[in-house]
Design a protein around this motif. Structure first.
Motif, PDB file in Angstrom:
ATOM      1  N   ASP A  86       0.819  -1.210   0.000  1.00 25.86           N
ATOM      2  CA  ASP A  86       0.000   0.000   0.000  1.00 25.86           C
ATOM      3  C   ASP A  86       0.853   1.260   0.000  1.00 25.86           C
ATOM      4  N   PHE A  87       2.089   1.134  -0.518  1.00 23.17           N
ATOM      5  CA  PHE A  87       3.011   2.266  -0.619  1.00 23.17           C
ATOM      6  C   PHE A  87       3.335   2.880   0.746  1.00 23.17           C
ATOM      7  N   GLY A  88       3.288   2.055   1.779  1.00 22.68           N
ATOM      8  CA  GLY A  88       3.712   2.487   3.107  1.00 22.68           C
ATOM      9  C   GLY A  88       2.647   3.115   3.965  1.00 22.68           C
ATOM     10  N   ALA A  89       1.395   3.164   3.492  1.00 22.32           N
ATOM     11  CA  ALA A  89       0.336   3.810   4.273  1.00 22.32           C
ATOM     12  C   ALA A  89       0.119   3.093   5.608  1.00 22.32           C
ATOM     13  N   GLY A  90       0.024   1.767   5.564  1.00 24.07           N
ATOM     14  CA  GLY A  90      -0.164   1.008   6.800  1.00 24.07           C
ATOM     15  C   GLY A  90       1.030   1.124   7.725  1.00 24.07           C
ATOM     16  N   ALA A  91       2.248   1.101   7.147  1.00 25.57           N
ATOM     17  CA  ALA A  91       3.447   1.226   7.967  1.00 25.57           C
ATOM     18  C   ALA A  91       3.500   2.584   8.657  1.00 25.57           C
ATOM     19  N   LEU A  92       3.080   3.627   7.967  1.00 24.04           N
ATOM     20  CA  LEU A  92       3.099   4.963   8.574  1.00 24.04           C
ATOM     21  C   LEU A  92       2.147   5.057   9.767  1.00 24.04           C
ATOM     22  N   ARG A  93       1.024   4.366   9.684  1.00 25.12           N
ATOM     23  CA  ARG A  93       0.100   4.362  10.839  1.00 25.12           C
ATOM     24  C   ARG A  93       0.750   3.697  12.043  1.00 25.12           C
ATOM     25  N   VAL A  94       1.482   2.621  11.792  1.00 21.05           N
ATOM     26  CA  VAL A  94       2.177   1.949  12.895  1.00 21.05           C
ATOM     27  C   VAL A  94       3.273   2.851  13.453  1.00 21.05           C
ATOM     28  N   VAL A  95       4.003   3.518  12.566  1.00 25.37           N
ATOM     29  CA  VAL A  95       5.057   4.428  13.013  1.00 25.37           C
ATOM     30  C   VAL A  95       4.473   5.528  13.892  1.00 25.37           C
ATOM     31  N   ARG A  96       3.332   6.060  13.502  1.00 22.05           N
ATOM     32  CA  ARG A  96       2.670   7.100  14.304  1.00 22.05           C
ATOM     33  C   ARG A  96       2.357   6.583  15.701  1.00 22.05           C
ATOM     34  N   ASP A  97       1.858   5.345  15.778  1.00 28.29           N
ATOM     35  CA  ASP A  97       1.539   4.779  17.085  1.00 28.29           C
ATOM     36  C   ASP A  97       2.798   4.553  17.915  1.00 28.29           C
ATOM     37  N   VAL A 116       9.445  -1.447   2.981  1.00 27.39           N
ATOM     38  CA  VAL A 116       8.962  -0.131   3.389  1.00 27.39           C
ATOM     39  C   VAL A 116       7.537   0.104   2.913  1.00 27.39           C
ATOM     40  N   GLY A 117       7.216  -0.335   1.709  1.00 27.90           N
ATOM     41  CA  GLY A 117       5.904  -0.061   1.144  1.00 27.90           C
ATOM     42  C   GLY A 117       4.826  -1.057   1.495  1.00 27.90           C
ATOM     43  N   GLY A 118       5.184  -2.145   2.164  1.00 28.72           N
ATOM     44  CA  GLY A 118       4.192  -3.162   2.508  1.00 28.72           C
ATOM     45  C   GLY A 118       3.570  -2.920   3.869  1.00 28.72           C
ATOM     46  N   SER A 119       2.310  -3.335   4.002  1.00 31.55           N
ATOM     47  CA  SER A 119       1.648  -3.290   5.303  1.00 31.55           C
ATOM     48  C   SER A 119       1.754  -4.662   5.945  1.00 31.55           C
ATOM     49  N   GLY A 120       1.061  -4.847   7.039  1.00 29.89           N
ATOM     50  CA  GLY A 120       1.101  -6.152   7.686  1.00 29.89           C
ATOM     51  C   GLY A 120       1.862  -6.107   8.991  1.00 29.89           C
ATOM     52  N   PHE A 121       2.623  -7.151   9.243  1.00 28.37           N
ATOM     53  CA  PHE A 121       3.312  -7.306  10.518  1.00 28.37           C
ATOM     54  C   PHE A 121       4.558  -6.415  10.547  1.00 28.37           C
ATOM     55  N   PHE A 122       4.428  -5.252  11.154  1.00 27.67           N
ATOM     56  CA  PHE A 122       5.534  -4.288  11.171  1.00 27.67           C
ATOM     57  C   PHE A 122       6.739  -4.875  11.888  1.00 27.67           C
ATOM     58  N   GLU A 123       6.507  -5.674  12.918  1.00 30.02           N
ATOM     59  CA  GLU A 123       7.606  -6.238  13.694  1.00 30.02           C
ATOM     60  C   GLU A 123       8.454  -7.218  12.877  1.00 30.02           C
ATOM     61  N   SER A 124       7.919  -7.677  11.732  1.00 28.85           N
ATOM     62  CA  SER A 124       8.650  -8.627  10.896  1.00 28.85           C
ATOM     63  C   SER A 124       9.518  -7.954   9.844  1.00 28.85           C
TER      64      SER A 124
END
Length: 408
Positions: free
Chosen positions: A288-299, A347-355
Protein backbone atom coordinates in the motif's frame (compact mmCIF):
# COMPACT_ATOMS: atom_id res chain seq x y z
CA UNK A 1 38.69 2.25 -3.59
CA UNK A 2 39.21 0.36 -6.80
CA UNK A 3 37.39 -2.96 -7.08
CA UNK A 4 39.75 -5.90 -7.11
CA UNK A 5 39.47 -8.74 -9.55
CA UNK A 6 38.59 -11.93 -7.78
CA UNK A 7 40.51 -15.09 -8.72
CA UNK A 8 37.14 -16.72 -9.32
CA UNK A 9 36.54 -14.71 -12.47
CA UNK A 10 34.50 -15.85 -15.42
CA UNK A 11 37.59 -16.13 -17.60
CA UNK A 12 40.00 -17.87 -15.25
CA UNK A 13 37.95 -20.27 -13.18
CA UNK A 14 34.59 -21.81 -12.52
CA UNK A 15 32.49 -20.72 -9.62
CA UNK A 16 31.85 -23.16 -6.74
CA UNK A 17 28.45 -24.27 -7.99
CA UNK A 18 29.83 -25.09 -11.40
CA UNK A 19 32.87 -26.84 -9.99
CA UNK A 20 30.58 -29.27 -8.22
CA UNK A 21 29.44 -30.56 -11.59
CA UNK A 22 32.91 -31.38 -12.87
CA UNK A 23 33.19 -35.12 -13.32
CA UNK A 24 36.52 -35.65 -15.02
CA UNK A 25 37.41 -38.94 -13.38
CA UNK A 26 38.31 -38.58 -9.72
CA UNK A 27 40.12 -35.28 -10.20
CA UNK A 28 39.60 -32.99 -7.17
CA UNK A 29 38.23 -29.50 -7.53
CA UNK A 30 41.21 -27.31 -6.61
CA UNK A 31 39.51 -24.04 -7.49
CA UNK A 32 36.55 -24.86 -5.29
CA UNK A 33 38.86 -25.87 -2.47
CA UNK A 34 40.93 -22.72 -2.89
CA UNK A 35 37.81 -20.57 -2.85
CA UNK A 36 36.59 -22.28 0.30
CA UNK A 37 39.97 -21.86 1.97
CA UNK A 38 39.94 -18.13 1.22
CA UNK A 39 36.44 -17.86 2.66
CA UNK A 40 37.21 -20.06 5.68
CA UNK A 41 38.21 -17.24 8.09
CA UNK A 42 35.03 -15.31 7.32
CA UNK A 43 32.88 -18.44 7.58
CA UNK A 44 34.56 -19.32 10.86
CA UNK A 45 33.79 -15.89 12.30
CA UNK A 46 30.21 -16.16 11.05
CA UNK A 47 29.79 -19.59 12.63
CA UNK A 48 31.31 -18.36 15.91
CA UNK A 49 28.93 -15.40 15.98
CA UNK A 50 25.85 -17.49 15.35
CA UNK A 51 26.86 -20.27 17.77
CA UNK A 52 27.54 -17.72 20.51
CA UNK A 53 24.17 -16.11 19.92
CA UNK A 54 22.53 -19.52 19.94
CA UNK A 55 24.22 -20.50 23.20
CA UNK A 56 23.22 -17.19 24.82
CA UNK A 57 19.60 -17.74 23.87
CA UNK A 58 19.66 -21.38 24.97
CA UNK A 59 21.09 -20.57 28.41
CA UNK A 60 18.42 -17.96 29.04
CA UNK A 61 15.69 -20.27 27.72
CA UNK A 62 16.75 -23.01 30.12
CA UNK A 63 16.85 -20.44 32.91
CA UNK A 64 13.18 -19.59 32.33
CA UNK A 65 12.19 -23.26 31.81
CA UNK A 66 11.70 -23.13 28.06
CA UNK A 67 13.04 -25.56 25.47
CA UNK A 68 15.56 -23.94 23.09
CA UNK A 69 15.06 -26.52 20.37
CA UNK A 70 11.30 -26.01 20.31
CA UNK A 71 11.78 -22.25 20.17
CA UNK A 72 14.09 -22.62 17.18
CA UNK A 73 12.12 -25.28 15.33
CA UNK A 74 8.43 -24.62 16.02
CA UNK A 75 7.99 -20.94 16.91
CA UNK A 76 5.66 -18.69 14.92
CA UNK A 77 5.98 -19.26 11.15
CA UNK A 78 8.27 -22.24 11.73
CA UNK A 79 5.27 -24.22 12.96
CA UNK A 80 3.35 -23.44 9.77
CA UNK A 81 6.25 -24.69 7.66
CA UNK A 82 6.65 -27.85 9.73
CA UNK A 83 2.93 -28.63 9.47
CA UNK A 84 3.09 -28.20 5.69
CA UNK A 85 6.09 -30.55 5.58
CA UNK A 86 4.26 -33.10 7.73
CA UNK A 87 0.74 -32.94 6.27
CA UNK A 88 0.85 -30.91 3.06
CA UNK A 89 -1.14 -27.80 2.30
CA UNK A 90 -4.70 -27.31 3.48
CA UNK A 91 -4.57 -25.68 6.90
CA UNK A 92 -6.87 -22.66 7.29
CA UNK A 93 -7.52 -20.53 10.38
CA UNK A 94 -10.72 -18.48 10.61
CA UNK A 95 -10.79 -15.67 13.16
CA UNK A 96 -13.83 -14.06 14.86
CA UNK A 97 -13.22 -10.79 13.00
CA UNK A 98 -13.66 -12.61 9.69
CA UNK A 99 -9.98 -12.89 8.78
CA UNK A 100 -8.97 -16.11 7.03
CA UNK A 101 -5.37 -17.29 7.15
CA UNK A 102 -4.40 -20.07 4.75
CA UNK A 103 -1.11 -21.96 4.68
CA UNK A 104 -0.81 -21.50 0.90
CA UNK A 105 0.62 -18.07 1.77
CA UNK A 106 3.86 -19.97 2.53
CA UNK A 107 6.02 -20.90 -0.45
CA UNK A 108 6.83 -24.60 -0.98
CA UNK A 109 10.62 -24.95 -1.29
CA UNK A 110 11.48 -24.96 2.40
CA UNK A 111 8.80 -27.43 3.58
CA UNK A 112 9.61 -29.53 0.51
CA UNK A 113 13.25 -29.78 1.57
CA UNK A 114 12.20 -30.64 5.13
CA UNK A 115 9.87 -33.36 3.90
CA UNK A 116 12.59 -34.78 1.62
CA UNK A 117 15.01 -35.08 4.55
CA UNK A 118 12.48 -36.70 6.89
CA UNK A 119 11.58 -39.22 4.18
CA UNK A 120 15.14 -40.54 3.97
CA UNK A 121 16.50 -39.92 7.49
CA UNK A 122 15.11 -40.85 10.94
CA UNK A 123 14.75 -37.26 12.15
CA UNK A 124 11.80 -35.10 13.08
CA UNK A 125 10.61 -32.31 10.84
CA UNK A 126 11.92 -29.75 13.35
CA UNK A 127 15.43 -31.22 13.25
CA UNK A 128 15.28 -31.38 9.45
CA UNK A 129 14.17 -27.76 9.32
CA UNK A 130 17.07 -26.63 11.47
CA UNK A 131 19.48 -28.66 9.33
CA UNK A 132 18.20 -26.94 6.19
CA UNK A 133 18.37 -23.48 7.77
CA UNK A 134 21.84 -23.88 9.27
CA UNK A 135 23.25 -25.35 6.05
CA UNK A 136 21.63 -22.58 4.01
CA UNK A 137 22.98 -19.92 6.38
CA UNK A 138 26.51 -21.23 5.81
CA UNK A 139 25.98 -21.33 2.05
CA UNK A 140 24.59 -17.79 2.18
CA UNK A 141 27.60 -16.54 4.13
CA UNK A 142 29.91 -18.10 1.54
CA UNK A 143 27.95 -16.53 -1.32
CA UNK A 144 28.06 -13.13 0.37
CA UNK A 145 31.80 -13.53 0.84
CA UNK A 146 32.27 -14.49 -2.81
CA UNK A 147 30.48 -11.34 -3.97
CA UNK A 148 32.36 -9.12 -1.55
CA UNK A 149 35.72 -10.63 -2.50
CA UNK A 150 35.10 -10.22 -6.20
CA UNK A 151 34.07 -6.57 -5.90
CA UNK A 152 36.11 -5.22 -2.99
CA UNK A 153 38.68 -7.76 -1.82
CA UNK A 154 39.00 -10.25 1.01
CA UNK A 155 39.02 -7.84 3.97
CA UNK A 156 35.80 -6.15 2.95
CA UNK A 157 34.25 -9.53 2.13
CA UNK A 158 35.09 -10.80 5.60
CA UNK A 159 33.66 -7.67 7.23
CA UNK A 160 30.51 -8.04 5.12
CA UNK A 161 29.94 -11.60 6.32
CA UNK A 162 30.61 -10.72 9.96
CA UNK A 163 28.24 -7.75 9.87
CA UNK A 164 25.52 -9.90 8.32
CA UNK A 165 25.97 -12.48 11.08
CA UNK A 166 25.70 -9.79 13.78
CA UNK A 167 22.54 -8.01 12.65
CA UNK A 168 19.98 -7.49 15.44
CA UNK A 169 17.66 -10.04 13.82
CA UNK A 170 20.36 -12.49 12.74
CA UNK A 171 19.02 -14.99 15.29
CA UNK A 172 16.49 -15.84 12.57
CA UNK A 173 19.36 -17.47 10.66
CA UNK A 174 19.48 -20.10 13.41
CA UNK A 175 15.73 -20.83 13.27
CA UNK A 176 13.55 -22.99 11.06
CA UNK A 177 12.74 -19.98 8.88
CA UNK A 178 13.15 -19.39 5.16
CA UNK A 179 15.42 -16.33 5.15
CA UNK A 180 18.67 -18.38 5.10
CA UNK A 181 17.45 -20.36 2.08
CA UNK A 182 16.44 -17.26 0.16
CA UNK A 183 19.69 -15.47 0.98
CA UNK A 184 21.82 -18.43 -0.10
CA UNK A 185 20.05 -18.79 -3.44
CA UNK A 186 19.99 -15.04 -4.00
CA UNK A 187 23.68 -14.55 -3.21
CA UNK A 188 24.84 -17.30 -5.55
CA UNK A 189 22.42 -16.23 -8.28
CA UNK A 190 23.77 -12.68 -8.08
CA UNK A 191 27.33 -14.01 -8.07
CA UNK A 192 26.49 -15.99 -11.20
CA UNK A 193 25.24 -12.80 -12.84
CA UNK A 194 28.46 -10.99 -11.91
CA UNK A 195 30.52 -13.78 -13.49
CA UNK A 196 28.32 -14.24 -16.60
CA UNK A 197 27.13 -17.69 -15.51
CA UNK A 198 23.69 -17.04 -16.93
CA UNK A 199 22.21 -20.53 -16.73
CA UNK A 200 23.18 -20.78 -13.07
CA UNK A 201 21.79 -17.30 -12.45
CA UNK A 202 18.42 -18.18 -13.95
CA UNK A 203 18.20 -21.60 -12.29
CA UNK A 204 19.08 -20.32 -8.81
CA UNK A 205 16.68 -17.41 -9.25
CA UNK A 206 13.89 -19.83 -10.14
CA UNK A 207 14.62 -21.86 -6.99
CA UNK A 208 14.74 -18.70 -4.90
CA UNK A 209 11.32 -17.79 -6.25
CA UNK A 210 9.93 -20.92 -4.61
CA UNK A 211 11.23 -19.94 -1.17
CA UNK A 212 9.63 -16.63 -0.19
CA UNK A 213 7.32 -13.91 -1.57
CA UNK A 214 10.07 -11.26 -1.59
CA UNK A 215 12.26 -13.56 -3.71
CA UNK A 216 10.77 -11.70 -6.65
CA UNK A 217 13.69 -9.32 -6.03
CA UNK A 218 16.13 -11.94 -7.32
CA UNK A 219 14.13 -12.52 -10.50
CA UNK A 220 13.85 -8.81 -11.21
CA UNK A 221 17.60 -8.33 -10.70
CA UNK A 222 18.41 -11.13 -13.16
CA UNK A 223 15.83 -9.86 -15.68
CA UNK A 224 17.10 -6.27 -15.60
CA UNK A 225 20.74 -7.22 -16.02
CA UNK A 226 19.92 -9.83 -18.65
CA UNK A 227 17.92 -7.26 -20.60
CA UNK A 228 20.80 -4.80 -20.52
CA UNK A 229 23.25 -7.57 -21.52
CA UNK A 230 21.10 -8.38 -24.55
CA UNK A 231 21.02 -4.71 -25.53
CA UNK A 232 24.81 -4.58 -25.35
CA UNK A 233 25.09 -7.88 -27.22
CA UNK A 234 23.41 -6.31 -30.24
CA UNK A 235 26.15 -3.67 -30.30
CA UNK A 236 29.08 -6.09 -30.14
CA UNK A 237 30.40 -8.80 -32.47
CA UNK A 238 28.69 -12.20 -32.01
CA UNK A 239 31.92 -13.77 -30.72
CA UNK A 240 32.19 -11.28 -27.84
CA UNK A 241 30.65 -12.14 -24.48
CA UNK A 242 28.55 -15.17 -23.48
CA UNK A 243 26.21 -16.81 -26.03
CA UNK A 244 23.00 -14.84 -26.29
CA UNK A 245 20.82 -17.92 -25.92
CA UNK A 246 22.15 -18.35 -22.37
CA UNK A 247 21.11 -14.83 -21.47
CA UNK A 248 17.66 -15.43 -22.97
CA UNK A 249 17.43 -18.70 -21.04
CA UNK A 250 18.34 -16.95 -17.77
CA UNK A 251 15.69 -14.32 -18.38
CA UNK A 252 13.11 -17.04 -19.02
CA UNK A 253 14.10 -19.15 -16.02
CA UNK A 254 14.52 -16.39 -13.44
CA UNK A 255 10.82 -15.64 -12.71
CA UNK A 256 9.51 -19.19 -13.18
CA UNK A 257 9.55 -20.22 -9.51
CA UNK A 258 7.83 -17.14 -8.14
CA UNK A 259 5.33 -16.76 -10.97
CA UNK A 260 4.61 -20.47 -11.01
CA UNK A 261 3.66 -20.64 -7.35
CA UNK A 262 1.63 -17.42 -7.43
CA UNK A 263 -0.29 -18.77 -10.42
CA UNK A 264 -0.75 -22.16 -8.71
CA UNK A 265 -2.31 -20.54 -5.65
CA UNK A 266 -4.47 -18.38 -7.87
CA UNK A 267 -5.80 -21.39 -9.77
CA UNK A 268 -6.33 -23.25 -6.52
CA UNK A 269 -8.40 -20.39 -5.11
CA UNK A 270 -10.34 -19.77 -8.30
CA UNK A 271 -8.68 -16.47 -9.22
CA UNK A 272 -5.54 -17.23 -11.29
CA UNK A 273 -4.02 -13.75 -11.20
CA UNK A 274 -5.38 -12.38 -7.93
CA UNK A 275 -5.88 -15.40 -5.71
CA UNK A 276 -2.45 -15.40 -4.11
CA UNK A 277 -2.66 -11.71 -3.26
CA UNK A 278 -6.10 -12.28 -1.73
CA UNK A 279 -4.55 -14.98 0.46
CA UNK A 280 -1.87 -12.53 1.55
CA UNK A 281 -4.51 -9.95 2.44
CA UNK A 282 -5.93 -12.52 4.83
CA UNK A 283 -2.60 -12.21 6.63
CA UNK A 284 -2.99 -8.38 6.52
CA UNK A 285 -0.12 -8.31 4.04
CA UNK A 286 -0.48 -6.01 1.04
CA UNK A 287 1.53 -3.38 -0.78
CA UNK A 288 0.00 0.00 0.00
CA UNK A 289 3.01 2.27 -0.62
CA UNK A 290 3.71 2.49 3.11
CA UNK A 291 0.34 3.81 4.27
CA UNK A 292 -0.16 1.01 6.80
CA UNK A 293 3.45 1.23 7.97
CA UNK A 294 3.10 4.96 8.57
CA UNK A 295 0.10 4.36 10.84
CA UNK A 296 2.18 1.95 12.89
CA UNK A 297 5.06 4.43 13.01
CA UNK A 298 2.67 7.10 14.30
CA UNK A 299 1.54 4.78 17.08
CA UNK A 300 5.12 3.89 17.99
CA UNK A 301 6.07 7.55 18.26
CA UNK A 302 2.97 8.73 20.13
CA UNK A 303 2.26 5.82 22.48
CA UNK A 304 4.23 3.49 24.74
CA UNK A 305 4.93 0.33 22.80
CA UNK A 306 6.95 -2.89 22.71
CA UNK A 307 10.72 -2.93 22.34
CA UNK A 308 10.50 -5.13 19.24
CA UNK A 309 8.37 -2.53 17.44
CA UNK A 310 10.75 0.29 18.37
CA UNK A 311 13.70 -1.78 17.18
CA UNK A 312 11.88 -2.63 13.95
CA UNK A 313 11.38 1.06 13.27
CA UNK A 314 15.07 1.78 13.91
CA UNK A 315 16.21 -1.09 11.68
CA UNK A 316 13.99 0.02 8.81
CA UNK A 317 15.13 3.64 9.15
CA UNK A 318 18.80 2.65 9.20
CA UNK A 319 18.22 0.38 6.19
CA UNK A 320 16.86 3.29 4.16
CA UNK A 321 19.96 5.33 5.01
CA UNK A 322 22.21 2.39 4.13
CA UNK A 323 20.46 2.03 0.79
CA UNK A 324 21.18 5.67 -0.01
CA UNK A 325 24.85 5.07 0.86
CA UNK A 326 24.84 1.92 -1.29
CA UNK A 327 23.61 3.92 -4.27
CA UNK A 328 26.53 6.31 -3.79
CA UNK A 329 28.89 3.31 -3.89
CA UNK A 330 27.64 2.57 -7.43
CA UNK A 331 27.55 -1.23 -7.04
CA UNK A 332 26.80 -3.55 -9.96
CA UNK A 333 23.25 -3.22 -11.27
CA UNK A 334 22.27 -6.71 -10.11
CA UNK A 335 23.00 -5.87 -6.47
CA UNK A 336 21.34 -2.48 -6.72
CA UNK A 337 18.10 -3.76 -8.27
CA UNK A 338 17.91 -6.72 -5.88
CA UNK A 339 18.37 -4.52 -2.82
CA UNK A 340 16.06 -1.77 -4.08
CA UNK A 341 13.20 -4.23 -4.56
CA UNK A 342 13.68 -5.75 -1.10
CA UNK A 343 13.73 -2.33 0.55
CA UNK A 344 10.71 -1.18 -1.48
CA UNK A 345 8.68 -4.26 -0.54
CA UNK A 346 9.60 -3.86 3.12
CA UNK A 347 8.96 -0.13 3.39
CA UNK A 348 5.90 -0.06 1.14
CA UNK A 349 4.19 -3.16 2.51
CA UNK A 350 1.65 -3.29 5.30
CA UNK A 351 1.10 -6.15 7.69
CA UNK A 352 3.31 -7.31 10.52
CA UNK A 353 5.53 -4.29 11.17
CA UNK A 354 7.61 -6.24 13.69
CA UNK A 355 8.65 -8.63 10.90
CA UNK A 356 10.16 -5.97 8.64
CA UNK A 357 13.73 -6.39 9.96
CA UNK A 358 13.45 -10.10 9.16
CA UNK A 359 12.32 -9.29 5.63
CA UNK A 360 15.48 -7.21 5.24
CA UNK A 361 17.87 -9.99 6.30
CA UNK A 362 18.39 -11.14 2.68
CA UNK A 363 19.30 -7.54 1.70
CA UNK A 364 22.98 -8.09 2.52
CA UNK A 365 24.26 -5.50 -0.04
CA UNK A 366 22.97 -2.82 2.35
CA UNK A 367 25.97 -3.67 4.53
CA UNK A 368 28.57 -2.97 1.83
CA UNK A 369 29.12 0.69 2.82
CA UNK A 370 29.49 -0.29 6.48
CA UNK A 371 31.84 -3.15 5.63
CA UNK A 372 34.06 -0.88 3.56
CA UNK A 373 34.10 1.71 6.32
CA UNK A 374 34.99 -0.95 8.88
CA UNK A 375 37.99 -2.12 6.87
CA UNK A 376 39.28 1.46 6.62
CA UNK A 377 38.86 2.14 10.34
CA UNK A 378 41.60 1.72 12.92
CA UNK A 379 41.84 -1.85 14.21
CA UNK A 380 40.85 -0.76 17.72
CA UNK A 381 37.78 1.03 16.36
CA UNK A 382 36.81 -1.98 14.27
CA UNK A 383 37.09 -4.26 17.31
CA UNK A 384 34.98 -1.96 19.50
CA UNK A 385 32.27 -1.68 16.84
CA UNK A 386 32.22 -5.44 16.25
CA UNK A 387 32.02 -6.25 19.96
CA UNK A 388 29.21 -3.73 20.44
CA UNK A 389 27.26 -5.20 17.51
CA UNK A 390 27.80 -8.70 18.88
CA UNK A 391 26.46 -7.73 22.29
CA UNK A 392 23.39 -6.13 20.74
CA UNK A 393 22.80 -9.09 18.44
CA UNK A 394 23.09 -11.74 21.17
CA UNK A 395 21.02 -9.85 23.73
CA UNK A 396 18.30 -8.75 21.34
CA UNK A 397 18.11 -12.15 19.67
CA UNK A 398 17.57 -13.73 23.07
CA UNK A 399 14.84 -11.20 23.82
CA UNK A 400 13.06 -11.85 20.52
CA UNK A 401 12.94 -15.62 21.00
CA UNK A 402 12.25 -15.83 24.73
CA UNK A 403 10.61 -12.63 25.96
CA UNK A 404 8.96 -10.78 23.09
CA UNK A 405 5.18 -11.43 23.01
CA UNK A 406 4.82 -10.85 19.25
CA UNK A 407 5.98 -12.79 16.24
CA UNK A 408 9.27 -12.23 14.46
Amino acid sequence: MRARRCPLSAETSAEPTRSLTVAAGNEPTPRLRAALLRAAPALGLFAAARLTGLLTMALWAWHIDRQPRRILARAWDSDWYMLIAEHGYGRVLRWPDGAVQSDVAFFPLYPGLVRAITSIAPVTSGSAGLLVSWTAAGAAAWGIYAIGERLYGRRTATALVVLWGLLPHSVVLSMAYTEPVLTALAAWSLYAVLTDRWLWAGTLSALAGLSRPNAVAVALAVLVVAGWALVRAHRTPPAAGPPRWRIWAAAALAPLGWCGYVLYVGVRTGDPFGGYFAVQRGWTSRFDFGAGALRVVRDIVLRPTLLSLVMALLVVAVSVVLFALLVLERPPAALLVYTAVLVLITVGGSGFFESKPRFLLPAFPLLIPAARALTKARPSTAVVVTVALAGLSFAYGTYLLTLSPIAL
